[in-house]
Write a protein that holds these residues in place. Structure first.
Motif, mmCIF file in Angstrom:
data_model
loop_
_atom_site.group_PDB
_atom_site.id
_atom_site.type_symbol
_atom_site.label_atom_id
_atom_site.label_comp_id
_atom_site.label_asym_id
_atom_site.label_seq_id
_atom_site.Cartn_x
_atom_site.Cartn_y
_atom_site.Cartn_z
ATOM 1 N N LEU A 7 0.867 -1.179 0.000
ATOM 2 C CA LEU A 7 0.000 0.000 0.000
ATOM 3 C C LEU A 7 0.903 1.229 0.000
ATOM 4 O O LEU A 7 1.703 1.416 0.920
ATOM 5 N N ILE A 8 0.813 2.032 -1.067
ATOM 6 C CA ILE A 8 1.637 3.240 -1.168
ATOM 7 C C ILE A 8 0.809 4.449 -0.742
ATOM 8 O O ILE A 8 -0.302 4.647 -1.232
ATOM 9 N N LEU A 9 1.344 5.256 0.166
ATOM 10 C CA LEU A 9 0.625 6.437 0.660
ATOM 11 C C LEU A 9 1.302 7.716 0.164
ATOM 12 O O LEU A 9 2.515 7.864 0.275
ATOM 13 N N ARG A 10 0.500 8.631 -0.358
ATOM 14 C CA ARG A 10 1.057 9.886 -0.875
ATOM 15 C C ARG A 10 0.098 11.030 -0.549
ATOM 16 O O ARG A 10 -1.120 10.873 -0.686
ATOM 17 N N SER A 11 0.644 12.204 -0.151
ATOM 18 C CA SER A 11 -0.235 13.313 0.241
ATOM 19 C C SER A 11 -0.569 14.239 -0.923
ATOM 20 O O SER A 11 -0.767 15.430 -0.742
ATOM 21 N N ASN A 12 -0.606 13.703 -2.131
ATOM 22 C CA ASN A 12 -1.141 14.471 -3.263
ATOM 23 C C ASN A 12 -2.045 13.541 -4.066
ATOM 24 O O ASN A 12 -2.105 12.340 -3.771
ATOM 25 N N VAL A 36 -2.493 2.262 -4.381
ATOM 26 C CA VAL A 36 -1.975 3.587 -4.044
ATOM 27 C C VAL A 36 -3.109 4.413 -3.428
ATOM 28 O O VAL A 36 -4.231 4.415 -3.943
ATOM 29 N N LEU A 37 -2.804 5.098 -2.332
ATOM 30 C CA LEU A 37 -3.794 5.965 -1.695
ATOM 31 C C LEU A 37 -3.264 7.391 -1.702
ATOM 32 O O LEU A 37 -2.191 7.664 -1.155
ATOM 33 N N GLY A 38 -3.985 8.307 -2.345
ATOM 34 C CA GLY A 38 -3.545 9.702 -2.436
ATOM 35 C C GLY A 38 -4.507 10.647 -1.732
ATOM 36 O O GLY A 38 -5.568 10.235 -1.257
ATOM 37 N N TRP A 39 -4.124 11.900 -1.684
ATOM 38 C CA TRP A 39 -4.946 12.935 -1.038
ATOM 39 C C TRP A 39 -5.391 13.930 -2.102
ATOM 40 O O TRP A 39 -4.585 14.621 -2.691
ATOM 41 N N LEU A 86 -6.126 2.721 7.140
ATOM 42 C CA LEU A 86 -5.148 1.681 7.485
ATOM 43 C C LEU A 86 -5.750 0.651 8.439
ATOM 44 O O LEU A 86 -5.456 -0.537 8.361
ATOM 45 N N PHE A 87 -6.625 1.140 9.319
ATOM 46 C CA PHE A 87 -7.278 0.238 10.272
ATOM 47 C C PHE A 87 -8.321 -0.639 9.561
ATOM 48 O O PHE A 87 -8.334 -1.851 9.684
ATOM 49 N N GLN A 88 -9.194 0.014 8.759
ATOM 50 C CA GLN A 88 -10.269 -0.721 8.092
ATOM 51 C C GLN A 88 -9.738 -1.769 7.104
ATOM 52 O O GLN A 88 -10.355 -2.817 6.928
ATOM 53 N N HIS A 89 -8.610 -1.467 6.470
ATOM 54 C CA HIS A 89 -8.091 -2.369 5.431
ATOM 55 C C HIS A 89 -6.872 -3.159 5.908
ATOM 56 O O HIS A 89 -6.091 -3.644 5.088
ATOM 57 N N ARG A 90 -6.734 -3.294 7.240
ATOM 58 C CA ARG A 90 -5.497 -3.866 7.778
ATOM 59 C C ARG A 90 -5.200 -5.286 7.293
ATOM 60 O O ARG A 90 -4.054 -5.718 7.292
ATOM 61 N N SER A 91 -6.227 -6.010 6.852
ATOM 62 C CA SER A 91 -5.968 -7.381 6.381
ATOM 63 C C SER A 91 -5.651 -7.407 4.875
ATOM 64 O O SER A 91 -5.487 -8.462 4.290
ATOM 65 N N GLU A 92 -5.561 -6.227 4.251
ATOM 66 C CA GLU A 92 -5.402 -6.181 2.786
ATOM 67 C C GLU A 92 -4.026 -5.700 2.327
ATOM 68 O O GLU A 92 -3.810 -5.473 1.147
ATOM 69 N N TYR A 93 -3.090 -5.498 3.258
ATOM 70 C CA TYR A 93 -1.732 -5.088 2.854
ATOM 71 C C TYR A 93 -0.703 -5.684 3.812
ATOM 72 O O TYR A 93 -1.010 -5.985 4.960
ATOM 73 N N ASP A 94 0.526 -5.875 3.313
ATOM 74 C CA ASP A 94 1.616 -6.414 4.132
ATOM 75 C C ASP A 94 2.716 -5.379 4.345
ATOM 76 O O ASP A 94 3.391 -5.375 5.359
ATOM 77 N N ILE A 95 2.900 -4.522 3.328
ATOM 78 C CA ILE A 95 3.959 -3.516 3.391
ATOM 79 C C ILE A 95 3.332 -2.149 3.139
ATOM 80 O O ILE A 95 2.559 -1.983 2.191
ATOM 81 N N ILE A 96 3.659 -1.177 3.981
ATOM 82 C CA ILE A 96 3.203 0.194 3.741
ATOM 83 C C ILE A 96 4.393 0.981 3.196
ATOM 84 O O ILE A 96 5.454 1.026 3.830
ATOM 85 N N HIS A 97 4.212 1.558 2.029
ATOM 86 C CA HIS A 97 5.270 2.359 1.404
ATOM 87 C C HIS A 97 4.837 3.819 1.552
ATOM 88 O O HIS A 97 3.995 4.309 0.811
ATOM 89 N N ALA A 98 5.411 4.498 2.567
ATOM 90 C CA ALA A 98 4.951 5.852 2.898
ATOM 91 C C ALA A 98 5.863 6.893 2.263
ATOM 92 O O ALA A 98 7.080 6.852 2.449
#
Length: 372
Positions: A7-12, A36-39, A86-98
């Protein structure tokens, strides 16, 4: 163990964000399942899209770019939304790429709570991006950042020069992944004859030497500038640009278009103000795009790029804000023969392939991931 999920997190809003998309694609091609999760701060983008690398989702929280502390309430709402996701989908990812500090705090908390691996990818050093913020806050942010670098499972920097910037951090694993373009986009440019074509695509901020360049173009109506991007000083720069008939202002453009403009340029510039700490370590995409397409680039002395440009002969280094020197440099490039352009292009492309190609960066990323 099945397929590893990232799961990749980005603030744009990731539209575009070449570095995020390249990394996502590299991981997907290597068999990782990528999300990928963006803002989205404006609310114009779709909540969810299918991409060639996987799924792109966006959290919508209204905010402005580049407003420093005025954005704090929005940034805090974004953290809450991130943690909830992150809490709701906690069973759907193994690595967080922040990516950057504004996503790694929540990623680290989730990593602790749900036993996930956390990769901290530093595009820009956050404490030094806060343009109008009291120093004590910057110091606190920097301490937090350095501390987190030692806590996460791996740290990625966008440039060798930034190692200096994170002095005191003790990352468990550290990898340098340059902002090289992953373009398979063929630049079949005929080394077009004059007029001189100058191209800038990037953040529209006055600290990037754009107004000085417009000043030069004012006195050289025979030269042309293509200007594109977005940022905090967009309005002011656009107004200045529109006064000049030899400047084409494009606003925000897709990455393909960036590459097309780069391909038709005689010269690119990335003259950032070295008094801004982040600029002293900056490693602009533009430098690598210039190299990949065999174009000379003009950079400011004392920024992260001048050493590479000088040592590898990739263009010219000028003093930031010195309009006369900038003009003289452009005049030199305008005077190149077709032969000189071609020779320069071949050399720059060879340097790129040898040291900085995205193929090489991809191997570094995957090697780092295989250690997790």
């Amino acid at each position: 163990m099945g397929m590893k999920r990232v799961l990749i997190l980005r603030s744009n809003p990731v539209e575009p964000d070449p570095r995020v998309e390249k990394e996502a694609r590299a991981l997907a091609e290597a068999g990782y399942q990528v999300r990928v999760l963006g803002w989205d701060r404006i609310g114009r983008s779709p909540r969810q899209e299918r991409k060639d690398y996987g799924t792109l989702e966006r959290i919508f929280i209204r905010a402005h770019f580049g407003k420093g502390l005025a954005n704090l309430p929005a940034l805090l709402r974004f953290q809450v939304a991130l943690l909830k996701f992150l809490f709701q989908h906690r069973s759907e990812y193994d690595i967080i790429h922040a990516c950057d500090l504004d996503t790694v705090v929540s990623a680290y908390v989730a990593g602790l709570l749900f036993h996930k691996k956390v990769v901290y990818d530093i595009f820009d050093f956050y404490a030094e991006m806060l343009r109008h913020t009291p120093n004590w806050i910057k110091r606190a942010v920097k301490h937090l950042d350095i501390w987190l670098m030692g806590k996460v499972d791996a740290v990625i920097l966008a440039d060798e020069a930034r190692k200096e910037q994170i002095r005191g951090a003790k990352p468990k694993r550290l990898q340098i992944i340059y902002n090289s373009p992953d373009t398979l986009w063929e630049c079949r440019e005929s080394y077009s004859s004059p007029p001189l074509r100058i191209v800038y695509v990037g953040l529209l901020q006055v600290e990037r030497g754009i107004l000085q360049m417009l000043e030069v173009l004012h006195t050289h109506p025979e030269w042309e500038l293509d200007l594109a991007g977005f940022g905090g000083d967009e309005e002011r720069i656009r107004q200045e640009a529109e006064k000049l008939p030899n400047v084409r202002y494009h606003g925000r453009i897709p990455y393909e278009e960036t590459l097309r403009l780069t391909c038709t340029a005689h010269v690119l510039f990335a003259t950032y103000d070295p008094s801004i700490p982040n600029h002293r370590y900056s490693s602009a995409n533009k430098l690598f795009e210039a190299m990949a397409f065999g174009k000379p680039i003009i950079v400011a002395r004392g920024t992260g790029m001048d050493r590479l440009v000088e040592s590898l002969g990739l263009g010219y280094v000028v003093e930031y804000g010195n309009v006369r020197e900038l003009e003289a440099t452009l005049r030199r490039i305008a005077g190149w023969t077709e032969e000189q352009r071609r020779a320069f292009a071949e050399r720059a492309k060879a340097v790129f392939e040898q040291h900085f190609s995205w193929e090489k960066m991809k191997k570094r990323l995957l090697a780092l991931y295989s250690e997790l």
